[in-house]
Design an enzyme around this catalytic site. Structure first.
Site, PDB file in Angstrom:
ATOM      1  N   CYS A  51       0.823  -1.074  -0.057  1.00  0.00           N
ATOM      2  CA  CYS A  51       0.055   0.130   0.077  1.00  0.00           C
ATOM      3  C   CYS A  51       0.844   1.244   0.033  1.00  0.00           C
ATOM      4  O   CYS A  51       1.583   1.420   1.004  1.00  0.00           O
ATOM      5  CB  CYS A  51      -0.955   0.055   1.167  1.00  0.00           C
ATOM      6  SG  CYS A  51      -2.025   1.490   1.373  1.00  0.00           S
ATOM      7  N   CYS A  54      -0.105   3.829   2.763  1.00  0.00           N
ATOM      8  CA  CYS A  54       0.705   3.310   4.269  1.00  0.00           C
ATOM      9  C   CYS A  54       2.010   3.672   4.269  1.00  0.00           C
ATOM     10  O   CYS A  54       2.491   4.090   5.138  1.00  0.00           O
ATOM     11  CB  CYS A  54       0.488   1.670   4.068  1.00  0.00           C
ATOM     12  SG  CYS A  54      -1.278   1.231   4.216  1.00  0.00           S
TER      13      CYS A  54
END
Length: 428
Positions: A51, A54
């Site tokens: 991600c 993230c």
């Protein structure tokens, strides 16, 4: 030589900062719920290694851990790889990344705001404290008013209304602060014709809850908890769907506003301020920098700068039927939205959902085909090939009528089988 030494010192300093921040963020796994203490308060980020959002949040997350520790906060900060600890992610019902949650007294609170350091710290402070905080002096009351954009204050002694407010705070504490105070603490300039009372402060003014006019207390707070005019991001706009109000937006450039953008922004702010009594019960007002979220809503490219009214309750929207140059034009547009003379677009009906699914697939695959054509062909071709092979095998393995007759033949008696063969020969 000095340049090289400075570079080395800077690298060491950055390494120390990263390591010090990491010391205040704990990595959690599937054993977390069994090993934690019952009275611990945790702020947790769930992430996935692939991600990109993230990865952008990771340095901010370590800053949050370091700052909460330096402030002496009881909140402990952790993070968990949802792909390595799926049981923990399932326990917290994680559906997207990064997911940010607070765990307090075994109650889970989802963070609904933008992924910024200040927003997350404010969320941690709000949820980790009492649901309804007491204001014991006029000075504390003024401090709360000046520090927060929106607050809800209960005034009076203990009553059923305060119990209802506490129940509403259990759900809405993730959005705003709740306070209680006596009449002596609240400024005398505030006109209170009855006690107890619930007041909502925002935009330099206040609103008094009236059960007969406003209905359910929690629903009233949901409708009124946003400022009347402010910078709206995608997270906030999505949350506004709970209020049931329409949202008038000025769509502006992300940076370096042009002259038209500034004029559009001033027009919306003027209507929000000077016509509050007329439209505040039906509309929120704001501006967005960039049109990415709106592009997805209208399934196309939004014009910037421009005006749009959004109905988040059904994914609908309204566009001005003509150019808006003056305040009168904008008011006429709002009146048309309310009386139905301006056509509503979008929505969440079945045909619209099909169009939206096709649009999402196209917008997802277009950059993949542009940047990595081979990967794009694989992502599209592989499931199609698997589906084709599956259908082919199903058709191929389907028994024919002759095979079905042969399978049925042993079930007949020998005399009947000979008779059947004779009949077959005659028919041949």
């Amino acid at each position: 030589m000095s340049v090289r030494r400075n570079t080395v010192l800077l690298s060491v300093l950055l390494l120390v900062l990263v390591l010090s921040g990491s010391a205040f963020v704990e990595e959690l796994d599937d054993t977390f719920m069994e090993t934690k203490e019952p009275d611990e308060i945790w702020l947790i980020q769930f992430y996935a290694p692939w991600c990109s959002f993230c990865k952008q949040l990771d340095p901010v997350w370590h800053q949050i851990g370091s700052e909460l520790r330096s402030l002496g906060s009881p909140v402990r900060v952790g993070k968990s790889d949802a792909t390595a600890s799926p049981a923990l992610a399932k326990e917290f019902k994680v559906r997207n990344y990064p997911a940010i949650l607070m765990l307090k007294n075994n109650v889970k609170y989802n963070y609904p705001g933008s992924r910024t350091k200040d927003g997350i710290l404010d969320f941690a402070d709000r949820v980790s404290g009492p649901l309804v905080r007491s204001l014991s002096s006029p000075r504390l009351f003024q401090h709360a008013i000046s520090r927060h954009d929106v607050i809800v204050v209960y005034v009076g002694a203990t009553s059923e209304l305060k119990a209802n407010l506490t129940a509403a705070a259990e759900e809405l504490i993730i959005h705003t602060y709740f306070f209680s105070a006596s009449r002596e603490v609240v400024p005398k300039e505030l006109t209170l014709t009855f006690l107890p009372a619930v007041l909502l402060f925002k935009d330099g003014t206040y609103f008094i809850y009236d059960e007969e006019q406003d209905g359910d207390l929690k629903s009233w707070i949901k409708r009124e908890r946003f400022p009347n005019f402010f910078l709206v991001d995608s997270y906030t706009l999505y949350a506004m769907g709970e209020s049931g109000k329409l949202v008038l937006l000025a769509l502006l450039e992300e940076r370096h506003f042009c002259e038209d953008s500034l004029r559009y922004k001033r027009l919306v702010e003027k209507v929000a301020t000077e016509h509050k009594e007329t439209y505040s019960r039906r509309f929120y007002f704001g501006f967005m920098e960039g049109s990415g979220y709106i592009d997805g809503l209208i399934m196309g490219q939004a014009v910037v700068p421009s005006f749009i009214v959004v109905n988040l309750s059904n994914d609908g929207y309204f566009l001005p039927p003509g150019p808006i140059e003056t305040e009168a034009h904008l008011l006429h547009f709002l009146d048309g939205v309310l009386d139905g003379s301006v056509e509503g677009l979008g929505g969440n009906g079945f045909p619209q959902r099909l169009r939206r699914a096709a649009y999402d697939i196209r917008t997802t695959l277009t950059p993949v085909f542009r940047d990595a054509p081979v990967l794009g062909c694989f992502l599209v071709g592989f499931p199609l090939t698997v589906g084709f092979i599956f259908c082919y095998l199903c058709v191929k393995n389907r028994p024919t009528s002759a095979e079905e007759e042969e399978e049925d033949a042993p079930l007949l008696a020998p005399s009947l089988q000979r008779k059947k063969r004779q009949i077959d020969k005659k028919s041949d």
